[in-house]
Design a protein around this motif. Structure first.
Motif, PDB file in Angstrom:
ATOM      1  N   GLN A 187      70.646 109.830  60.285  1.00  0.00           N
ATOM      2  CA  GLN A 187      71.701 108.862  59.962  1.00  0.00           C
ATOM      3  C   GLN A 187      72.264 108.207  61.210  1.00  0.00           C
ATOM      4  N   ILE A 188      72.416 108.996  62.263  1.00  0.00           N
ATOM      5  CA  ILE A 188      72.988 108.477  63.512  1.00  0.00           C
ATOM      6  C   ILE A 188      71.876 107.904  64.391  1.00  0.00           C
ATOM      7  N   PHE A 189      72.073 106.669  64.811  1.00  0.00           N
ATOM      8  CA  PHE A 189      71.224 106.020  65.811  1.00  0.00           C
ATOM      9  C   PHE A 189      72.150 105.703  66.975  1.00  0.00           C
ATOM     10  N   ALA A 217      66.173  96.288  66.394  1.00  0.00           N
ATOM     11  CA  ALA A 217      64.988  96.299  65.544  1.00  0.00           C
ATOM     12  C   ALA A 217      64.581  97.724  65.185  1.00  0.00           C
ATOM     13  N   ASP A 218      64.692  98.637  66.148  1.00  0.00           N
ATOM     14  CA  ASP A 218      64.323 100.025  65.870  1.00  0.00           C
ATOM     15  C   ASP A 218      65.322 100.662  64.905  1.00  0.00           C
ATOM     16  N   PHE A 219      66.605 100.321  65.035  1.00  0.00           N
ATOM     17  CA  PHE A 219      67.601 100.834  64.093  1.00  0.00           C
ATOM     18  C   PHE A 219      67.287 100.373  62.678  1.00  0.00           C
ATOM     19  N   VAL A 220      67.022  99.082  62.523  1.00  0.00           N
ATOM     20  CA  VAL A 220      66.722  98.552  61.192  1.00  0.00           C
ATOM     21  C   VAL A 220      65.459  99.210  60.628  1.00  0.00           C
ATOM     22  N   SER A 221      64.449  99.356  61.468  1.00  0.00           N
ATOM     23  CA  SER A 221      63.207  99.980  61.031  1.00  0.00           C
ATOM     24  C   SER A 221      63.436 101.423  60.592  1.00  0.00           C
ATOM     25  N   SER A 222      64.197 102.172  61.380  1.00  0.00           N
ATOM     26  CA  SER A 222      64.459 103.572  61.038  1.00  0.00           C
ATOM     27  C   SER A 222      65.300 103.676  59.776  1.00  0.00           C
ATOM     28  N   MET A 223      66.223 102.730  59.597  1.00  0.00           N
ATOM     29  CA  MET A 223      67.073 102.723  58.413  1.00  0.00           C
ATOM     30  C   MET A 223      66.237 102.476  57.158  1.00  0.00           C
ATOM     31  N   ARG A 224      65.335 101.503  57.231  1.00  0.00           N
ATOM     32  CA  ARG A 224      64.503 101.172  56.076  1.00  0.00           C
ATOM     33  C   ARG A 224      63.545 102.311  55.723  1.00  0.00           C
ATOM     34  N   ALA A 225      63.041 102.985  56.749  1.00  0.00           N
ATOM     35  CA  ALA A 225      62.078 104.059  56.519  1.00  0.00           C
ATOM     36  C   ALA A 225      62.737 105.423  56.350  1.00  0.00           C
ATOM     37  N   ALA A 226      64.052 105.474  56.491  1.00  0.00           N
ATOM     38  CA  ALA A 226      64.794 106.739  56.408  1.00  0.00           C
ATOM     39  C   ALA A 226      64.197 107.777  57.359  1.00  0.00           C
ATOM     40  N   ARG A 227      63.899 107.323  58.594  1.00  0.00           N
ATOM     41  CA  ARG A 227      63.322 108.229  59.584  1.00  0.00           C
ATOM     42  C   ARG A 227      64.304 108.460  60.723  1.00  0.00           C
ATOM     43  N   GLU A 228      64.102 109.534  61.438  1.00  0.00           N
ATOM     44  CA  GLU A 228      64.921 109.863  62.596  1.00  0.00           C
ATOM     45  C   GLU A 228      64.327 109.183  63.822  1.00  0.00           C
ATOM     46  N   ALA A 229      65.029 108.191  64.369  1.00  0.00           N
ATOM     47  CA  ALA A 229      64.495 107.428  65.498  1.00  0.00           C
ATOM     48  C   ALA A 229      64.696 108.154  66.826  1.00  0.00           C
ATOM     49  N   ILE A 230      65.831 108.811  66.981  1.00  0.00           N
ATOM     50  CA  ILE A 230      66.160 109.484  68.244  1.00  0.00           C
ATOM     51  C   ILE A 230      66.611 110.903  67.911  1.00  0.00           C
ATOM     52  N   ALA A 231      65.918 111.880  68.450  1.00  0.00           N
ATOM     53  CA  ALA A 231      66.208 113.272  68.117  1.00  0.00           C
ATOM     54  C   ALA A 231      67.615 113.655  68.562  1.00  0.00           C
ATOM     55  N   PRO A 232      68.359 114.381  67.735  1.00  0.00           N
ATOM     56  CA  PRO A 232      69.700 114.804  68.133  1.00  0.00           C
ATOM     57  C   PRO A 232      69.686 115.667  69.387  1.00  0.00           C
ATOM     58  N   GLU A 233      68.609 116.422  69.596  1.00  0.00           N
ATOM     59  CA  GLU A 233      68.520 117.251  70.800  1.00  0.00           C
ATOM     60  C   GLU A 233      68.501 116.380  72.056  1.00  0.00           C
ATOM     61  N   PHE A 234      67.839 115.227  71.967  1.00  0.00           N
ATOM     62  CA  PHE A 234      67.819 114.318  73.108  1.00  0.00           C
ATOM     63  C   PHE A 234      69.204 113.718  73.335  1.00  0.00           C
ATOM     64  N   ILE A 235      69.863 113.299  72.259  1.00  0.00           N
ATOM     65  CA  ILE A 235      71.218 112.750  72.379  1.00  0.00           C
ATOM     66  C   ILE A 235      72.143 113.775  73.031  1.00  0.00           C
ATOM     67  N   LEU A 236      72.040 115.031  72.618  1.00  0.00           N
ATOM     68  CA  LEU A 236      72.895 116.082  73.181  1.00  0.00           C
ATOM     69  C   LEU A 236      72.569 116.336  74.652  1.00  0.00           C
ATOM     70  N   GLU A 237      71.303 116.201  75.029  1.00  0.00           N
ATOM     71  CA  GLU A 237      70.930 116.354  76.436  1.00  0.00           C
ATOM     72  C   GLU A 237      71.597 115.264  77.278  1.00  0.00           C
ATOM     73  N   VAL A 238      71.567 114.031  76.791  1.00  0.00           N
ATOM     74  CA  VAL A 238      72.210 112.924  77.510  1.00  0.00           C
ATOM     75  C   VAL A 238      73.710 113.164  77.630  1.00  0.00           C
ATOM     76  N   VAL A 239      74.342 113.585  76.542  1.00  0.00           N
ATOM     77  CA  VAL A 239      75.788 113.819  76.564  1.00  0.00           C
ATOM     78  C   VAL A 239      76.130 114.998  77.479  1.00  0.00           C
ATOM     79  N   THR A 240      75.264 115.997  77.523  1.00  0.00           N
ATOM     80  CA  THR A 240      75.479 117.122  78.450  1.00  0.00           C
ATOM     81  C   THR A 240      75.559 116.627  79.887  1.00  0.00           C
ATOM     82  N   LEU A 241      74.679 115.709  80.260  1.00  0.00           N
ATOM     83  CA  LEU A 241      74.681 115.190  81.624  1.00  0.00           C
ATOM     84  C   LEU A 241      75.886 114.279  81.856  1.00  0.00           C
ATOM     85  N   ILE A 242      76.268 113.492  80.844  1.00  0.00           N
ATOM     86  CA  ILE A 242      77.468 112.661  80.970  1.00  0.00           C
ATOM     87  C   ILE A 242      78.694 113.537  81.192  1.00  0.00           C
ATOM     88  N   GLU A 243      78.809 114.587  80.407  1.00  0.00           N
ATOM     89  CA  GLU A 243      79.978 115.482  80.536  1.00  0.00           C
ATOM     90  C   GLU A 243      79.999 116.152  81.906  1.00  0.00           C
TER      91      GLU A 243
END
Length: 234
Positions: free
Chosen positions: A83-85, A204-230
């Motif tokens: 759901q989250i992109f 475009a990738d958001f729209v594509s992922s939304m239409r296909a109901a697929r996960e475009a960016i893994a939550p583990e990757f998002i959390l890795e980025v936020v870990t480094l930001i923090e």
């Protein structure tokens, strides 16, 4: 919807948007997806949670959060995976992705040095995300800490495979968004310059992922980025 009704009407007129709302929650049940185009991460939960709970896909502007706990709260609020992109659009920047020939010339990557202008909380993600994508075999973060206390925070991180990463945000000082990749065989400088193409590709990738109901960016990757930001914000 924006926080200012007059601004909302102005944008709607310019972009040929037929509906302007007084309450953003009125979009629930009336839209297929949402663009949360605000980079004030501290307010993301307020605006995103009603849509997440309703199962609506949402593009949350970078960064998703500046603390891992806040990012987990949003990710855990999804009623279905994907759901989250949320990302830096620079992950789609062609000029920050080396060609196969360049990659061979650099060899095994040992160091990545990334810089960005403006403040750490909003812009470090633009340096961190494309930088770590250059080292897909990096493994988990072993260490990450902020060096110095001045106006240009510097993050120093190390990954399980030995790759070292430094990221610096230069605040009001003029600086490009750029990455230097240093390998065992050579080095390469990558400089971001084509904002239009990168942001178009992300949408475009958001729209594509939304239409296909697929996960475009893994939550583990998002959390890795936020870990480094923090880590760099401490």
């Amino acid at each position: 919807w924006t926080q200012d009704p007059a601004l909302s009407r102005h944008i709607a007129a310019a972009a040929l948007i037929p509906h302007v709302l007084d309450d953003f929650r009125d979009m629930v049940g009336a839209v297929d997806g949402v663009l949360l185009a605000r980079d004030d991460a501290e307010n993301h939960a307020e605006f995103a949670l009603p849509f997440l709970k309703a199962g609506i896909p949402i593009y949350i502007d970078k960064p998703l959060a500046t603390r891992v706990a806040d990012a987990r709260r949003l990710i855990d609020a999804q009623v279905r995976p994907g759901q989250i992109f949320s990302c830096s659009a620079l992950r789609y920047a062609r000029e920050l992705s080396p060609s196969d020939e360049d990659a061979r010339a650099v060899g095994r990557i040992r160091h990545i040095q990334a810089i960005t202008p403006k403040d750490w909380a909003r812009y470090a993600v633009h340096a961190i995300e494309p930088a770590i994508l250059l080292a897909p075999d990096r493994g988990p973060i072993i260490s990450a800490q902020r060096i110095g206390t001045g106006g240009a925070p510097l993050l120093q991180a190390r990954f399980a495979n030995g790759v070292e990463l430094t990221v610096q945000a230069f605040g009001a000082t003029a600086a490009p968004i750029a990455i230097r990749v240093i390998g065992e065989a050579g080095w390469l400088d990558l400089v971001f310059h084509d904002a239009f193409s990168a942001f178009k590709a992300s949408l475009a990738d958001f729209v594509s992922s939304m239409r296909a109901a697929r996960e475009a960016i893994a939550p583990e990757f998002i959390l890795e980025v936020v870990t480094l930001i923090e880590a760099g914000g401490k």
